[in-house]
Design a protein around this motif. Structure first.
Motif, PDB file in Angstrom:
ATOM      1  N   VAL A 218       0.736  -1.453   0.101  1.00 41.39           N
ATOM      2  CA  VAL A 218      -0.295  -0.007   0.030  1.00 41.39           C
ATOM      3  C   VAL A 218       0.946   1.297  -0.036  1.00 41.39           C
ATOM      4  N   GLY A 219       1.929   1.164   0.916  1.00 39.14           N
ATOM      5  CA  GLY A 219       2.790   2.340   0.634  1.00 39.14           C
ATOM      6  C   GLY A 219       3.649   2.641  -0.255  1.00 39.14           C
ATOM      7  N   ILE A 229       4.746   5.647   4.976  1.00 38.32           N
ATOM      8  CA  ILE A 229       3.213   6.048   4.618  1.00 38.32           C
ATOM      9  C   ILE A 229       2.412   4.601   4.970  1.00 38.32           C
ATOM     10  N   VAL A 233      -0.837   4.410   7.671  1.00 37.73           N
ATOM     11  CA  VAL A 233      -1.906   3.986   7.252  1.00 37.73           C
ATOM     12  C   VAL A 233      -2.591   2.978   8.208  1.00 37.73           C
ATOM     13  N   ALA A 259      -6.055  -0.840  -3.184  1.00 39.19           N
ATOM     14  CA  ALA A 259      -4.645  -0.260  -3.075  1.00 39.19           C
ATOM     15  C   ALA A 259      -3.684  -1.341  -4.125  1.00 39.19           C
ATOM     16  N   LEU A 263      -3.389   0.862  -7.072  1.00 36.39           N
ATOM     17  CA  LEU A 263      -2.184   1.611  -6.989  1.00 36.39           C
ATOM     18  C   LEU A 263      -0.777   0.470  -7.007  1.00 36.39           C
ATOM     19  N   GLY A 266       1.995   1.705  -5.338  1.00 37.82           N
ATOM     20  CA  GLY A 266       1.809   2.416  -3.880  1.00 37.82           C
ATOM     21  C   GLY A 266       1.296   3.846  -3.604  1.00 37.82           C
ATOM     22  N   ILE A 267       0.999   4.290  -2.325  1.00 40.14           N
ATOM     23  CA  ILE A 267       0.713   5.672  -2.546  1.00 40.14           C
ATOM     24  C   ILE A 267       1.767   6.736  -2.942  1.00 40.14           C
ATOM     25  N   ILE A 270       1.794   7.370  -6.469  1.00 38.06           N
ATOM     26  CA  ILE A 270       0.883   8.527  -6.838  1.00 38.06           C
ATOM     27  C   ILE A 270       1.535   9.883  -6.371  1.00 38.06           C
TER      28      ILE A 270
END
Length: 310
Positions: A218-219, A229, A233, A259, A263, A266-267, A270
């Motif tokens: 996710v991060g 990150i 979260v 995610a 993604l 990951g974040i 972005i």
């Protein structure tokens, strides 16, 4: 600000220890090693620190240091054993190692407390001390992500054969990744255990593998920033969605699926994309403005020449 920190000190500590635990998996992944041995090291470091404090009467930081050294040594030996494995086989072998650590803890007798675990290992740790340790680890990790060392690590991950042809000892980098993974995982385990004052075999299990991998996915897997990150979260998510009650796990699962699908980087991917577009836009705007100024100056010069002609 101090009031907010005091009120959320437990969550902040948990965020930092989760960051360290996830880094123990992310670091070998950056070298192309699909290893979860850092979670087993988490258990080894936690049990070693707790046993050193309870059975030997050691202080907080010597006990944590013992966990770091022992976990690093065990995981390094594991790396020598499984160094010929790759991909899924490496992942399965290192997950098995984590499960073996839990089984040894259950059958460790008085040393590990058996199925009940060890209790009463309360270390003299403050949020500032945990933060300082995490900052040191992050700075060292940043050193491996930048400069010549970072480029060599990227080469080892992306094209091992080309890296070998360039004179980079791929096997050595991967063996060292196990050592670093074990030490960081042991550090996370020692800190977590002495903050909670207890560790049980149930805490060293497959769910930690899932948590660490989810944080990384996710991060963002390519930098410690993404791991941070993801840690923020998933440590703070329960407090953000507490109002949904029994639907909390459902929302957690939906966020993980979204995610993973939407993604891929990951974040952090972005955020980097947005920053790149902003920089590109500014770069395009600046030459245009400079060209306009040059054109205006040329027009003024031409007018002056026309006036000066007889």
């Amino acid at each position: 600000m101090n009031t907010w920190i005091d009120a959320n000190s437990v969550l902040l500590q948990q965020t930092l220890t989760t960051l360290l635990m996830a880094l123990s998996i992310q670091i070998p992944m950056r070298m192309g090693v699909f290893s979860f041995a850092g979670i087993g090291a988490f258990g080894i470091g936690g049990y070693t620190a707790a046993a050193a404090m309870i059975h030997l009467g050691w202080g907080t930081f010597p006990a944590i240091a013992a966990g770091v050294v022992f976990a690093g040594a065990v995981v390094y030996v594991l790396g020598l054993v499984v160094q010929r494995l790759n991909g899924l086989y490496m992942g399965m072998a290192t997950i098995a190692f984590t499960l073996i650590v839990a089984v040894v803890a259950v059958n460790g007798g008085e040393l590990t407390g058996g199925a009940s675990g060890l209790f009463g290992a309360l270390g003299d740790l403050t949020l500032g001390a945990v933060f300082l340790v995490a900052v040191v680890v992050v700075l060292l990790t940043q050193f491996t992500e930048s400069g010549g060392l970072g480029r060599r690590i990227d080469a080892v991950r992306e094209d091992p054969e080309l890296a070998n042809a360039m004179g980079i000892d791929v096997g050595k980098y991967r063996r060292y990744s196990f050592l670093v993974s074990g030490m960081v995982g042991g550090l996370a385990g020692g800190l977590t255990t002495l903050l909670r004052s207890t560790i049980t075999p149930e805490e060293v299990n497959f769910h930690l593998v899932v948590l660490a991998l989810t944080v990384i996915v996710v991060g963002g897997s390519r930098s410690w920033v993404g791991v941070l990150i993801g840690s923020v979260v998933f440590v703070w998510l329960p407090t953000w969605v507490a109002f949904v009650g029994e639907w909390e796990e459902f929302i957690y699962g939906i966020l993980v699926v979204l995610a993973a699908v939407l993604l891929p980087d990951g974040i952090l991917g972005i955020l980097r994309g947005l920053w790149h577009r902003i920089r590109t836009r500014n770069t395009r705007t600046t030459p245009t403005a400079a060209g306009a100024r040059d054109s205006a100056e040329s027009d003024r010069t031409a007018e002056e020449l026309e006036v000066a002609e007889p």
